[in-house]
Enzyme design. Sequence first.
Site, PDB file in Angstrom:
ATOM      1  N   ASP A  37      -0.075   5.110   0.712  1.00  0.00           N
ATOM      2  CA  ASP A  37      -0.207   6.160   1.919  1.00  0.00           C
ATOM      3  C   ASP A  37      -0.134   5.375   3.307  1.00  0.00           C
ATOM      4  OD1 ASP A  37      -0.906   7.907  -0.367  1.00  0.00           O
ATOM      5  OD2 ASP A  37      -2.764   8.093   0.078  1.00  0.00           O
ATOM      6  N   ALA A  43      -4.973   3.225  -4.682  1.00  0.00           N
ATOM      7  CA  ALA A  43      -6.302   4.037  -5.483  1.00  0.00           C
ATOM      8  C   ALA A  43      -5.711   5.264  -6.166  1.00  0.00           C
ATOM      9  CB  ALA A  43      -7.207   4.482  -4.312  1.00  0.00           C
ATOM     10  N   ASP A  79      -1.440  -0.293   6.217  1.00  0.00           N
ATOM     11  CA  ASP A  79      -1.705   0.153   7.540  1.00  0.00           C
ATOM     12  C   ASP A  79      -3.281   0.356   7.781  1.00  0.00           C
ATOM     13  OD1 ASP A  79      -2.977   3.540   7.256  1.00  0.00           O
ATOM     14  OD2 ASP A  79      -2.167   2.406   5.434  1.00  0.00           O
ATOM     15  N   LYS A 112      -8.367  -3.936  -5.155  1.00  0.00           N
ATOM     16  CA  LYS A 112      -7.045  -4.159  -5.177  1.00  0.00           C
ATOM     17  C   LYS A 112      -6.762  -5.632  -5.376  1.00  0.00           C
ATOM     18  CE  LYS A 112      -5.029  -0.323  -2.200  1.00  0.00           C
ATOM     19  NZ  LYS A 112      -4.260  -0.244  -1.023  1.00  0.00           N
ATOM     20  N   ASP A 120       0.788  -1.327   0.124  1.00  0.00           N
ATOM     21  CA  ASP A 120       0.003  -0.119   0.023  1.00  0.00           C
ATOM     22  C   ASP A 120       0.952   1.269  -0.130  1.00  0.00           C
ATOM     23  OD1 ASP A 120      -2.521   1.873   0.447  1.00  0.00           O
ATOM     24  OD2 ASP A 120      -1.685   1.966   2.672  1.00  0.00           O
TER      25      ASP A 120
END
Length: 271
Positions: free
Chosen positions: A20, A125, A192, A169, A18
Amino acid sequence: MSEYVSVASTGPSAAFFDLDRTLISGSSAFALATAARSMKMMPTHELVRDAMTAATFKFRGDHDTGASDNARDRILGFVEGQRQDDLLALNERVLPTLLGKIRPEARRLVDIHRHAGRATYIVSAAPHEIVEPLAISLGMTHGIGTKGKVVDGIYTGELDGPFTYGQGKVDAIEEIARFEGYDLRLCYAYSDSSSDLPMLSAVGHPVAVNPDSKLERHAKDHGWPIVIFSQRTKTVIRRTATGVASAGVAAATFAAGLELGTRRAGKAFWR
């Protein structure tokens, strides 16, 4: 190469990250919005709104379809009518900002997987036109981001593939796994956010990084490794490992280049 032996691939596999608050501290959306504002592609009031959205979106979880739909519509609405070349040109401003936000522990972790012969991907995203160049800049295999449909060089405001959030995803990494021949049971995933529970559950080696409360509870219940990447140093703090298997996965993943702390009752701690 001995430091990488414990994470060496036993078959075709990959590590999915991921973006962010996992690979980077903070939000890529804010960096993109700021660059777009400086290029007069976005008015100030939309910049402020996107900054607030970015600050809260991921923490609403995968069950909040309204938040997911709104984020998708915001991304597509931003690019609709824009030239693809203009969005790509934003990388001149966005990439240095995002590279400055890469967590040092995350960069080291990417290198561990890469040297072990494992493909590495960012899954976000955020627009693919931003995610892919960032991944390449980090020496990763590819970036997987949201793609907007382009006709004659102009975005139509429609999706061209899955919205890479939540189940999207999973759809994206499953498609890549089929194409590349990856065995998802041998793959790793890092996030996270509880919104990424589908992606984490789709691989054999899920790892929660600086998890939100829902993800932390799920990780503890299922014996997933949980790690904390510090904001200011290269320290990784091992918070929990349920059982010997989980501790082993964590040790294999994070041992290289990190100081190994005390082991107590089958639990490993990094400080």
